[in-house]
Design a protein around this motif. Structure first.
Motif, PDB file in Angstrom:
ATOM      1  N   ASP A 186       2.165  -2.850   4.753  1.00 34.52           N
ATOM      2  CA  ASP A 186       1.740  -3.289   6.129  1.00 34.52           C
ATOM      3  C   ASP A 186       0.633  -2.716   6.491  1.00 34.52           C
ATOM      4  O   ASP A 186      -0.357  -3.822   7.264  1.00 34.52           O
ATOM      5  N   GLY A 187       0.324  -1.537   6.349  1.00 34.63           N
ATOM      6  CA  GLY A 187      -1.024  -1.034   6.951  1.00 34.63           C
ATOM      7  C   GLY A 187      -2.065  -1.534   6.129  1.00 34.63           C
ATOM      8  O   GLY A 187      -3.214  -1.811   6.628  1.00 34.63           O
ATOM      9  N   LEU A 188      -2.061  -1.664   4.716  1.00 34.56           N
ATOM     10  CA  LEU A 188      -2.824  -2.290   4.074  1.00 34.56           C
ATOM     11  C   LEU A 188      -3.271  -3.773   4.302  1.00 34.56           C
ATOM     12  O   LEU A 188      -4.437  -4.003   4.548  1.00 34.56           O
ATOM     13  N   GLY A 189      -2.303  -4.703   4.601  1.00 35.39           N
ATOM     14  CA  GLY A 189      -2.386  -5.910   5.115  1.00 35.39           C
ATOM     15  C   GLY A 189      -3.202  -5.950   6.608  1.00 35.39           C
ATOM     16  O   GLY A 189      -3.806  -6.944   6.786  1.00 35.39           O
TER      17      GLY A 189
ATOM     18  N   ARG B  60      -3.804 -12.654   1.382  1.00 38.00           N
ATOM     19  CA  ARG B  60      -2.261 -13.004   1.290  1.00 38.00           C
ATOM     20  C   ARG B  60      -1.812 -12.160   0.363  1.00 38.00           C
ATOM     21  O   ARG B  60      -0.550 -11.629   0.655  1.00 38.00           O
ATOM     22  N   CYS B  61      -2.177 -11.639  -0.892  1.00 37.90           N
ATOM     23  CA  CYS B  61      -1.383 -10.801  -1.780  1.00 37.90           C
ATOM     24  C   CYS B  61      -0.928  -9.407  -1.099  1.00 37.90           C
ATOM     25  O   CYS B  61       0.145  -8.768  -1.719  1.00 37.90           O
TER      26      CYS B  61
ATOM     27  N   THR C 203      -3.774  -8.720 -10.083  1.00 36.49           N
ATOM     28  CA  THR C 203      -4.239 -10.285 -10.733  1.00 36.49           C
ATOM     29  C   THR C 203      -5.133 -10.837  -9.876  1.00 36.49           C
ATOM     30  O   THR C 203      -6.366 -11.182 -10.205  1.00 36.49           O
ATOM     31  N   PHE C 204      -4.975 -10.892  -8.600  1.00 34.97           N
ATOM     32  CA  PHE C 204      -5.961 -11.466  -7.409  1.00 34.97           C
ATOM     33  C   PHE C 204      -7.239 -10.582  -7.490  1.00 34.97           C
ATOM     34  O   PHE C 204      -8.380 -11.108  -7.360  1.00 34.97           O
ATOM     35  N   LEU C 205      -7.235  -9.303  -7.313  1.00 36.59           N
ATOM     36  CA  LEU C 205      -8.396  -8.544  -6.981  1.00 36.59           C
ATOM     37  C   LEU C 205      -9.448  -8.522  -8.365  1.00 36.59           C
ATOM     38  O   LEU C 205     -10.390  -8.637  -8.155  1.00 36.59           O
ATOM     39  N   ARG C 206      -8.590  -8.653  -9.329  1.00 31.28           N
ATOM     40  CA  ARG C 206      -9.469  -8.809 -10.776  1.00 31.28           C
ATOM     41  C   ARG C 206     -10.167  -9.990 -10.740  1.00 31.28           C
ATOM     42  O   ARG C 206     -11.204 -10.102 -11.477  1.00 31.28           O
TER      43      ARG C 206
END
Length: 74
Positions: free
Chosen positions: A29-32, A38-39, A51-54
């Protein structure tokens, strides 16, 4: 051979290590809240986020910048 980077807080850290640290520190939650992607908000997992960040350089940079800021503010 490239010179070592002892002052670079990202040196020797994998993206997975950085992401795990941030999730442990902030929770999903804090990271979002800090990085609205979205991920991190919808059904987050380490695997899907990696996968998304790469594949997404701008998002990876945001994660790396938050990691550095978190270390400096500790």
């Amino acid at each position: 051979m490239s010179q070592e980077q002892p002052n670079n807080p990202l040196h020797g850290k994998t993206l997975e290590m950085i992401l795990n640290y941030l999730v442990d520190y902030y929770g999903w939650d804090g990271l979002g809240d800090r990085i609205e992607i979205r991920c991190f908000i919808y059904d987050p997992s380490i695997k899907s986020s990696l996968t998304f960040l790469r594949k997404t350089p701008w998002a990876r940079k945001k994660v790396e910048d938050l990691y550095i800021a978190t270390l400096l503010n500790k």
